[in-house]
Design an enzyme around this catalytic site. Structure first.
Site, short mmCIF file in Angstrom:
data_model
loop_
_atom_site.label_atom_id
_atom_site.label_comp_id
_atom_site.label_asym_id
_atom_site.label_seq_id
_atom_site.Cartn_x
_atom_site.Cartn_y
_atom_site.Cartn_z
CG HIS A 1 10.86 -2.03 5.06
ND1 HIS A 1 9.50 -2.01 4.84
CD2 HIS A 1 11.13 -3.19 5.70
CE1 HIS A 1 8.98 -3.11 5.33
NE2 HIS A 1 9.94 -3.85 5.86
CG ASN B 1 8.34 -1.75 0.66
OD1 ASN B 1 7.71 -1.89 1.71
ND2 ASN B 1 8.94 -0.62 0.35
CD GLU C 1 9.68 -7.28 5.78
OE1 GLU C 1 9.00 -8.33 5.89
OE2 GLU C 1 9.86 -6.48 6.70
NE ARG D 1 3.72 6.60 1.73
CZ ARG D 1 4.04 5.40 2.14
NH1 ARG D 1 4.61 4.55 1.29
NH2 ARG D 1 3.80 5.02 3.36
N PRO E 1 0.79 -1.23 0.00
CG PRO E 1 -0.23 -1.19 2.09
CD PRO E 1 0.46 -2.10 1.13
CG ASN E 2 -0.33 4.26 1.26
OD1 ASN E 2 -1.31 4.75 0.72
ND2 ASN E 2 -0.38 3.71 2.46
CE1 TYR F 1 8.70 5.25 2.99
CE2 TYR F 1 7.08 7.01 3.04
CZ TYR F 1 7.60 5.85 3.57
OH TYR F 1 7.04 5.30 4.69
NE ARG G 1 6.51 4.67 10.02
CZ ARG G 1 5.44 4.74 9.23
NH1 ARG G 1 5.16 3.75 8.40
NH2 ARG G 1 4.65 5.79 9.25
CB SER H 1 12.20 4.75 5.36
OG SER H 1 11.24 3.85 5.89
CB ALA I 1 1.36 0.25 6.67
NE ARG J 1 9.57 6.51 8.71
CZ ARG J 1 8.66 6.21 7.78
NH1 ARG J 1 8.89 5.21 6.94
NH2 ARG J 1 7.55 6.90 7.68
#
Ligand code: DQA
Length: 148
Positions: A99, A73, A97, A17, A9-10, A22, A110, A101, A76, A106
């Site tokens: 990410h 990735n 996996e 974004r 998502p996103n 990112y 997360r 960031s 969330a 953070r």
């Protein structure tokens, strides 16, 4: 190798974004870059993005026997999707996996990944390069397996 690059998502909004986190580059440019990286290594990379958990689960199921490796990735969903964890466990396709960031710098929520236990490993904080690092790992590992 045949790679499936999965984004949750996103991530379709990359470039627009939270660019401070990112980056300025779009999802389309990520896919172009990974396709070129795969081609340069005699491989293919198909990109799939969805904002829907079920669509990602279906893509993981459909990858079984079709792709050699998944670079994922989960966005969330990383932090709470036991359904994605189970989907990754249900198939015989190794996954790393990724990410963009550094999730550990953070918010506390997360820091936890529920999906990483079903993965070979996790890469975070390296931006787009993290996806290539994951592919590079699989390419090296495949090369070693084929070595005499
Ligand atoms: C992310 C980190 C997640 O916490 C977040 O929800 C995302 C993107 C990353 O690539 O850094 O959507 O997976």
């Amino acid at each position: 190798m045949k790679f499936l690059i999965l984004n949750g998502p996103n991530l379709n909004l990359l470039g627009r974004r939270e660019p401070g986190i990112y980056g300025d580059d779009s999802y389309e440019s990520l896919c172009r870059r990974l396709s070129a990286f795969a081609a340069a290594h005699g491989s293919t990379a198909e990109c799939f993005q969805s904002n829907h958990e079920g669509a990602l689960i279906d893509a993981i199921h459909a990858a079984d026997g079709v792709y050699d490796a998944i670079v994922f990735n989960p966005g969330a969903f990383t932090h709470y999707s036991y359904a994605l964890l189970d989907a990754l466990k249900a198939v015989d396709v190794p996954c790393i996996e990724v990410h963009l960031s550094n999730v550990h710098q953070r918010e506390e929520f997360r820091h936890k990944s529920v999906t990483a236990p079903a993965c070979v490993g996790q890469i975070c904080g390296l931006g787009f390069y993290g996806y290539e690092a994951a592919m590079g790992y699989f390419l090296t590992r495949a090369g070693q397996k084929e070595a005499p």
